[in-house]
Design a protein around this motif. Structure first.
Motif, mmCIF file in Angstrom:
data_model
loop_
_atom_site.group_PDB
_atom_site.id
_atom_site.type_symbol
_atom_site.label_atom_id
_atom_site.label_comp_id
_atom_site.label_asym_id
_atom_site.label_seq_id
_atom_site.Cartn_x
_atom_site.Cartn_y
_atom_site.Cartn_z
ATOM 1 N N ARG A 18 0.799 -1.231 0.000
ATOM 2 C CA ARG A 18 0.000 0.000 0.000
ATOM 3 C C ARG A 18 0.829 1.277 0.000
ATOM 4 N N GLY A 19 1.867 1.328 0.831
ATOM 5 C CA GLY A 19 2.684 2.543 0.876
ATOM 6 C C GLY A 19 3.394 2.801 -0.445
ATOM 7 N N ALA A 20 3.880 1.735 -1.067
ATOM 8 C CA ALA A 20 4.631 1.869 -2.324
ATOM 9 C C ALA A 20 3.779 2.522 -3.412
ATOM 10 N N LYS A 21 2.482 2.273 -3.340
ATOM 11 C CA LYS A 21 1.582 2.787 -4.366
ATOM 12 C C LYS A 21 1.567 4.319 -4.378
ATOM 13 N N THR A 22 1.423 4.907 -3.196
ATOM 14 C CA THR A 22 1.350 6.376 -3.140
ATOM 15 C C THR A 22 2.733 6.999 -3.313
ATOM 16 N N ALA A 23 3.768 6.331 -2.793
ATOM 17 C CA ALA A 23 5.131 6.874 -2.934
ATOM 18 C C ALA A 23 5.517 6.937 -4.410
ATOM 19 N N ALA A 24 5.215 5.887 -5.156
ATOM 20 C CA ALA A 24 5.565 5.869 -6.577
ATOM 21 C C ALA A 24 4.792 6.950 -7.327
ATOM 22 N N PHE A 25 3.546 7.161 -6.947
ATOM 23 C CA PHE A 25 2.752 8.197 -7.610
ATOM 24 C C PHE A 25 3.374 9.564 -7.384
ATOM 25 N N SER A 26 3.769 9.865 -6.151
ATOM 26 C CA SER A 26 4.285 11.214 -5.878
ATOM 27 C C SER A 26 5.684 11.425 -6.455
ATOM 28 N N SER A 45 2.099 2.141 -11.339
ATOM 29 C CA SER A 45 1.795 3.525 -10.979
ATOM 30 C C SER A 45 1.636 4.377 -12.242
ATOM 31 N N ARG A 46 0.689 5.333 -12.186
ATOM 32 C CA ARG A 46 0.424 6.256 -13.306
ATOM 33 C C ARG A 46 0.340 5.491 -14.625
ATOM 34 N N ALA A 47 1.196 5.869 -15.610
ATOM 35 C CA ALA A 47 1.168 5.197 -16.902
ATOM 36 C C ALA A 47 2.158 4.039 -16.963
ATOM 37 N N GLY A 48 2.641 3.598 -15.777
ATOM 38 C CA GLY A 48 3.594 2.500 -15.720
ATOM 39 C C GLY A 48 5.007 2.981 -15.448
#
Ligand code: CO
Ligand code: ZN
Length: 329
Positions: free
Chosen positions: A199-207, A286-289
């Motif tokens: 879960r944390g990796a998801k938002t970190a990668a997005f930002s 994340s995002r477009a990959g």
């Protein structure tokens, strides 16, 4: 930096998924001397940034560990619990747990726990209190605990709880501490809540929105009696991930890792893990990959209080991370 001492300190901090504050303070103070800035996002991920003008590269290691969380307490003071992460119910009986306030307990099992398929709801934690109200003075609904598992070392081998994934944390801290002049724009991320679903990796990668990402975690081995077929062996070097249940690694990143290992004479092996995932699974979507790879520490008895790794493997993983961080992409 003495990686063995760092690893011991990291493993002995108690921070199950969703309760990462103690490990977060420890790691934040370890990495801050080596970074331009260290921030914590809303999820609780640590994002340590070492600025550069080149490619944006994200290295991620999850800092949470498996544990349990209290669901209810019965009239006699016995505690029912849920899993924080993937627990093997069969292996839990008679283990000791420690709540974050220091309260210790033992996991017991009802007769029917193993009748059909092992059932977590037929297990309980006994903290030795005489009834519900006494137990509630120490433990409440939502309190989390970890497994007790002290740190021991014997030549190249270390046994401890939480090597998944404090080994990965030690690796990226060590690599970060050795980087002097970096062309690449480097992010070292210590993620939360990996064990409950990346879960944390998801938002970190997005930002961060990296060009390239590398997740550093543990992997199973195929080198114990009757282990399922798997090419990874403890003590044979850094495992370069080809695939696990959450990701098929980017081929360019994988080839770059292999070339970097060869150039720097770092022993390596190729990993396919069929039984689990890593932060790479969330990051690459994340995002477009994101072009994502994985570096893993071969680990026996994963998700038990007695995980086992080779210090040599950990050092080789750290060398690989360091060389990837400073290399031209
Ligand atoms: Co794990
Ligand atoms: Zn892990």
């Amino acid at each position: 930096m003495n990686i063995l001492k760092l690893l011991e300190e990291l493993t002995q901090v108690n921070s199950p998924s969703g309760n990462e504050s103690d490990i977060r303070s420890f790691i934040s103070s370890e990495v801050s001397p080596y970074c331009d800035d260290v921030t914590v996002d809303a999820m609780g991920n640590i994002i340590a940034h070492k600025k550069g003008k080149g490619k944006k590269i994200m290295f991620a290691a999850h800092m949470d560990e498996i544990g349990i969380i209290v669901k209810s307490i019965d009239d006699k003071g016995f505690i029912r619990f849920s899993a924080l992460g993937g627990l093997n119910v069969r292996n839990l009986v008679n283990l000791r747990v420690r709540f974050l306030n220091g309260t210790e307990g033992v996991i017991g099992a009802q007769e029917e726990a193993f009748k059909d398929k092992p059932a977590l709801d037929k297990l309980f934690i006994d903290i030795g209190e005489k009834d519900k109200s006494e137990a509630e003075k120490k433990v409440n609904i939502g309190d989390a605990a970890v497994f007790e598992g002290g740190f021991s070392e014997n030549n190249d081998i270390v046994i401890s709880k939480a090597l998944d994934n404090r080994a990965g944390c030690a690796i990226i801290i060590k690599a970060l501490s050795e980087i002097k002049d970096n062309e690449n724009d480097l992010y070292f991320v210590f993620t939360v809540q990996e064990e409950v679903g990346l879960r944390g990796a998801k938002t970190a990668a997005f930002s961060i929105n990296p060009d390239i990402a590398v997740a550093v975690d543990v992997t199973d081995t195929g080198d114990t009696p009757d282990a399922p077929a798997m090419a990874v062996e403890m003590g044979k070097g850094a495992a370069i991930k080809v695939m696990d249940r959450s990701v098929i690694c980017d081929p360019d990143v994988r080839v770059k890792m292999i070339e970097t290992a060869k150039e720097n004479k770092i022993p390596y092996q190729l990993e396919i893990m069929t039984d689990g995932g890593t932060d790479a699974g969330a990051i690459h979507l994340s995002r477009a990959g994101v072009k994502t790879g994985g570096i893993s520490v071969p680990t026996r008895y994963i998700h038990s209080p007695s995980e086992m790794v080779s210090i040599g493997d950990i050092e080789n993983c750290a060398k690989l991370v360091y060389n990837l961080a400073i290399s031209e992409w």
